[in-house]
Each structure stands twice: as structure tokens, then as C-alpha cells.
Design a protein around this motif. Structure first.
Motif, PDB file in Angstrom:
ATOM      1  N   ALA A   1     -20.358   2.942  21.391  1.00  0.00           N
ATOM      2  CA  ALA A   1     -20.282   1.611  21.713  1.00  0.00           C
ATOM      3  C   ALA A   1     -18.839   1.123  21.944  1.00  0.00           C
ATOM      4  O   ALA A   1     -18.477  -0.161  22.232  1.00  0.00           O
ATOM      5  CB  ALA A   1     -20.920   0.780  20.880  1.00  0.00           C
ATOM      6  N   GLY A   2     -17.843   1.945  21.821  1.00  0.00           N
ATOM      7  CA  GLY A   2     -16.342   1.713  22.012  1.00  0.00           C
ATOM      8  C   GLY A   2     -15.515   1.317  20.712  1.00  0.00           C
ATOM      9  O   GLY A   2     -14.469   0.605  21.087  1.00  0.00           O
ATOM     10  N   ARG A   3     -15.947   1.605  19.661  1.00  0.00           N
ATOM     11  CA  ARG A   3     -15.391   1.086  18.611  1.00  0.00           C
ATOM     12  C   ARG A   3     -14.682   2.132  18.127  1.00  0.00           C
ATOM     13  O   ARG A   3     -15.358   3.304  17.984  1.00  0.00           O
ATOM     14  CB  ARG A   3     -16.306   0.421  17.617  1.00  0.00           C
ATOM     15  N   ILE A   4     -13.467   1.681  17.200  1.00  0.00           N
ATOM     16  CA  ILE A   4     -12.820   2.732  16.551  1.00  0.00           C
ATOM     17  C   ILE A   4     -13.426   2.731  15.084  1.00  0.00           C
ATOM     18  O   ILE A   4     -13.844   1.763  14.563  1.00  0.00           O
ATOM     19  CB  ILE A   4     -11.373   2.312  16.237  1.00  0.00           C
ATOM     20  N   VAL A   5     -13.893   3.918  14.397  1.00  0.00           N
ATOM     21  CA  VAL A   5     -14.571   3.968  13.234  1.00  0.00           C
ATOM     22  C   VAL A   5     -13.739   4.689  12.007  1.00  0.00           C
ATOM     23  O   VAL A   5     -13.040   5.798  12.583  1.00  0.00           O
ATOM     24  CB  VAL A   5     -15.797   4.676  13.477  1.00  0.00           C
ATOM     25  N   VAL A   6     -13.611   4.222  10.883  1.00  0.00           N
ATOM     26  CA  VAL A   6     -13.168   4.727   9.768  1.00  0.00           C
ATOM     27  C   VAL A   6     -14.266   4.849   8.848  1.00  0.00           C
ATOM     28  O   VAL A   6     -15.077   4.012   8.689  1.00  0.00           O
ATOM     29  CB  VAL A   6     -11.830   4.010   9.216  1.00  0.00           C
TER      30      VAL A   6
ATOM     31  N   LYS B   1     -14.285 -10.640   6.522  1.00  0.00           N
ATOM     32  CA  LYS B   1     -14.792  -9.741   7.361  1.00  0.00           C
ATOM     33  C   LYS B   1     -16.369 -10.007   7.620  1.00  0.00           C
ATOM     34  O   LYS B   1     -17.263  -9.829   6.708  1.00  0.00           O
ATOM     35  CB  LYS B   1     -14.458  -8.333   6.746  1.00  0.00           C
ATOM     36  N   PRO B   2     -16.870  -9.851   8.868  1.00  0.00           N
ATOM     37  CA  PRO B   2     -18.098  -9.883   8.915  1.00  0.00           C
ATOM     38  C   PRO B   2     -18.761  -8.228   8.661  1.00  0.00           C
ATOM     39  O   PRO B   2     -18.195  -7.420   8.776  1.00  0.00           O
ATOM     40  CB  PRO B   2     -18.497  -9.714  10.578  1.00  0.00           C
ATOM     41  N   VAL B   3     -19.939  -8.353   7.990  1.00  0.00           N
ATOM     42  CA  VAL B   3     -20.659  -7.336   7.356  1.00  0.00           C
ATOM     43  C   VAL B   3     -21.930  -7.251   8.131  1.00  0.00           C
ATOM     44  O   VAL B   3     -22.649  -8.075   7.825  1.00  0.00           O
ATOM     45  CB  VAL B   3     -20.791  -7.453   5.890  1.00  0.00           C
TER      46      VAL B   3
ATOM     47  N   ARG C   1      -2.246  -7.311  20.589  1.00  0.00           N
ATOM     48  CA  ARG C   1      -1.162  -7.121  21.588  1.00  0.00           C
ATOM     49  C   ARG C   1      -1.507  -5.455  22.123  1.00  0.00           C
ATOM     50  O   ARG C   1      -0.866  -5.221  23.111  1.00  0.00           O
ATOM     51  CB  ARG C   1       0.354  -7.183  20.907  1.00  0.00           C
ATOM     52  N   LEU C   2      -1.786  -4.706  21.094  1.00  0.00           N
ATOM     53  CA  LEU C   2      -2.035  -3.506  21.448  1.00  0.00           C
ATOM     54  C   LEU C   2      -3.450  -3.120  22.426  1.00  0.00           C
ATOM     55  O   LEU C   2      -3.671  -1.844  22.666  1.00  0.00           O
ATOM     56  CB  LEU C   2      -1.994  -2.474  20.227  1.00  0.00           C
ATOM     57  N   ASN C   3      -4.212  -3.949  22.316  1.00  0.00           N
ATOM     58  CA  ASN C   3      -5.259  -4.056  23.161  1.00  0.00           C
ATOM     59  C   ASN C   3      -6.092  -3.034  22.275  1.00  0.00           C
ATOM     60  O   ASN C   3      -7.139  -2.123  23.004  1.00  0.00           O
ATOM     61  CB  ASN C   3      -5.246  -3.755  24.527  1.00  0.00           C
ATOM     62  N   LEU C   4      -6.321  -2.910  21.075  1.00  0.00           N
ATOM     63  CA  LEU C   4      -7.218  -2.006  20.502  1.00  0.00           C
ATOM     64  C   LEU C   4      -8.428  -2.533  20.433  1.00  0.00           C
ATOM     65  O   LEU C   4      -8.907  -3.575  20.369  1.00  0.00           O
ATOM     66  CB  LEU C   4      -6.550  -1.978  19.003  1.00  0.00           C
ATOM     67  N   PRO C   5      -9.552  -1.688  20.604  1.00  0.00           N
ATOM     68  CA  PRO C   5     -10.947  -1.764  20.382  1.00  0.00           C
ATOM     69  C   PRO C   5     -11.289  -2.340  18.831  1.00  0.00           C
ATOM     70  O   PRO C   5     -10.253  -2.129  18.022  1.00  0.00           O
ATOM     71  CB  PRO C   5     -11.609  -0.662  20.593  1.00  0.00           C
ATOM     72  N   ARG C   6     -12.298  -2.967  18.737  1.00  0.00           N
ATOM     73  CA  ARG C   6     -12.730  -3.286  17.349  1.00  0.00           C
ATOM     74  C   ARG C   6     -12.720  -2.149  16.466  1.00  0.00           C
ATOM     75  O   ARG C   6     -13.054  -1.075  16.760  1.00  0.00           O
ATOM     76  CB  ARG C   6     -14.169  -4.163  17.452  1.00  0.00           C
ATOM     77  N   ILE C   7     -12.248  -2.400  15.196  1.00  0.00           N
ATOM     78  CA  ILE C   7     -12.178  -1.374  14.187  1.00  0.00           C
ATOM     79  C   ILE C   7     -13.506  -1.497  13.084  1.00  0.00           C
ATOM     80  O   ILE C   7     -13.348  -2.746  12.702  1.00  0.00           O
ATOM     81  CB  ILE C   7     -10.852  -1.201  13.661  1.00  0.00           C
ATOM     82  N   VAL C   8     -14.395  -0.667  13.045  1.00  0.00           N
ATOM     83  CA  VAL C   8     -15.391  -0.790  12.161  1.00  0.00           C
ATOM     84  C   VAL C   8     -14.902  -0.023  11.073  1.00  0.00           C
ATOM     85  O   VAL C   8     -14.936   1.241  11.079  1.00  0.00           O
ATOM     86  CB  VAL C   8     -16.699  -0.295  12.719  1.00  0.00           C
ATOM     87  N   VAL C   9     -15.271  -0.259   9.679  1.00  0.00           N
ATOM     88  CA  VAL C   9     -15.156   0.587   8.704  1.00  0.00           C
ATOM     89  C   VAL C   9     -16.769   0.762   8.096  1.00  0.00           C
ATOM     90  O   VAL C   9     -17.587  -0.215   8.095  1.00  0.00           O
ATOM     91  CB  VAL C   9     -14.408   0.070   7.479  1.00  0.00           C
ATOM     92  N   ILE C  10     -17.024   2.207   7.851  1.00  0.00           N
ATOM     93  CA  ILE C  10     -18.400   2.381   7.419  1.00  0.00           C
ATOM     94  C   ILE C  10     -18.341   2.463   5.631  1.00  0.00           C
ATOM     95  O   ILE C  10     -17.605   3.113   5.239  1.00  0.00           O
ATOM     96  CB  ILE C  10     -18.945   3.663   7.766  1.00  0.00           C
ATOM     97  N   CYS C  11     -19.276   1.658   5.171  1.00  0.00           N
ATOM     98  CA  CYS C  11     -19.441   1.750   3.667  1.00  0.00           C
ATOM     99  C   CYS C  11     -20.645   2.189   3.393  1.00  0.00           C
ATOM    100  O   CYS C  11     -21.588   2.159   4.323  1.00  0.00           O
ATOM    101  CB  CYS C  11     -19.107   0.283   3.049  1.00  0.00           C
TER     102      CYS C  11
ATOM    103  N   ASP D   1     -11.939  -4.755  11.576  1.00  0.00           N
ATOM    104  CA  ASP D   1     -12.453  -6.024  11.832  1.00  0.00           C
ATOM    105  C   ASP D   1     -13.709  -6.424  11.481  1.00  0.00           C
ATOM    106  O   ASP D   1     -14.009  -7.562  11.101  1.00  0.00           O
ATOM    107  CB  ASP D   1     -12.265  -5.941  13.479  1.00  0.00           C
ATOM    108  N   GLU D   2     -14.564  -5.453  11.055  1.00  0.00           N
ATOM    109  CA  GLU D   2     -16.008  -5.637  10.495  1.00  0.00           C
ATOM    110  C   GLU D   2     -16.299  -4.460   9.876  1.00  0.00           C
ATOM    111  O   GLU D   2     -15.627  -3.631   9.730  1.00  0.00           O
ATOM    112  CB  GLU D   2     -16.673  -5.792  11.654  1.00  0.00           C
TER     113      GLU D   2
END
Length: 129
Positions: free
Chosen positions: A48-53, A116-118, A19-29, A91-92
Motif C-alpha cells: 500500500a506504499g507505506r514504510i513498515v517497521v 499516534k493513530p492505532v 520535507r523528505l517526502n517520505l511515505p507514512r511509516i507504520v510500526v507493527i505491534c 506515523d501510525e
């Protein structure tokens, strides 16, 4: 009268992000020995337009957080719990580096248990391959 089952917290989060139209969020491990590579991956993913944590610091670094005697284990547990929360939010997952240690392996297992996709910067180290 039958009522529909309420959404799970995960489903509510996914719906809110949609609903917030957020880009995909990627967590780096990965091992914090790969902090430079994590920063490079952050730049690529952001480009690439992703939010990164990702991990914020290397606990082995002289500039990392410090704890008193006996506090190192508690600090490590708090940081591990925080990183699991980042995995739940994402999201991934993107695993960085050409080595998978016990902590990273546990994070991969946790992410996959949540569906979650890895992805891997070095697919040959995928413990599930």
C-alpha cells in the motif's frame, strides 16, 4: 523582542519527514506469537506504499537472540525500549493478532499518549474500544 518557540523534537521529525517526502511509516505491534501474521501485514502495508517497521525476531524462538543467566530481563528491557523508539518514529501503529498481552497493551497506551493513530487487524481486541 519575542522569538517563536523552537519546534519540539517530534515536530522537527514530522517536518523533516514531510520535507523528505517520505511515505507514512507504520510500526507493527503485537505478540511475537503472531510473527507470521506480522510478516503478512508487512507485505500488505508495503504494497500500500507505506514504510513498515516491526519486531525483527521472536525472543522465544530458538533462532532469536540469547543472553546469559539473568540477562533475559535486560534483553527484554532493551528490546522494549527499541520498540518504543520505533513507535516514536512511526506515523501510525498497526496491532496484529487476536490477543493483547501486557506488553502490547503498554505499547498501545504509549502510542496513544503520543497521539499516534492505532489500527487493529482484529478491532474487537482494542482495549480502548
Amino acid at each position: 523582542m519575542s522569538f517563536p518557540h523552537p519546534f519540539t523534537p517530534e515536530a522537527k521529525l514530522a517536518e523533516a519527514k514531510k520535507r523528505l517526502n517520505l511515505p507514512r511509516i507504520v510500526v507493527i505491534c503485537g505478540s511475537t506469537r503472531f510473527m507470521t501474521e506480522m510478516t503478512e501485514a508487512d507485505l500488505r502495508e508495503t504494497g500500500a506504499g507505506r514504510i513498515v517497521v516491526k519486531p525483527a525476531f521472536d525472543t522465544r524462538s530458538p533462532h532469536g537472540p540469547r543472553s546469559g543467566p539473568g540477562g533475559a530481563d535486560a534483553l527484554k528491557a532493551r528490546l522494549a525500549a527499541l520498540h518504543r523508539a520505533k513507535i516514536r518514529l512511526a506515523d501510525e501503529v498497526l496491532v496484529v493478532g487476536d490477543h493483547i498481552g501486557d506488553s502490547t497493551r503498554a505499547e498501545i497506551t504509549y502510542a496513544r499518549s503520543l497521539g499516534k493513530p492505532v489500527r487493529f487487524t482484529h478491532p474487537e481486541v482494542d482495549p480502548g474500544a
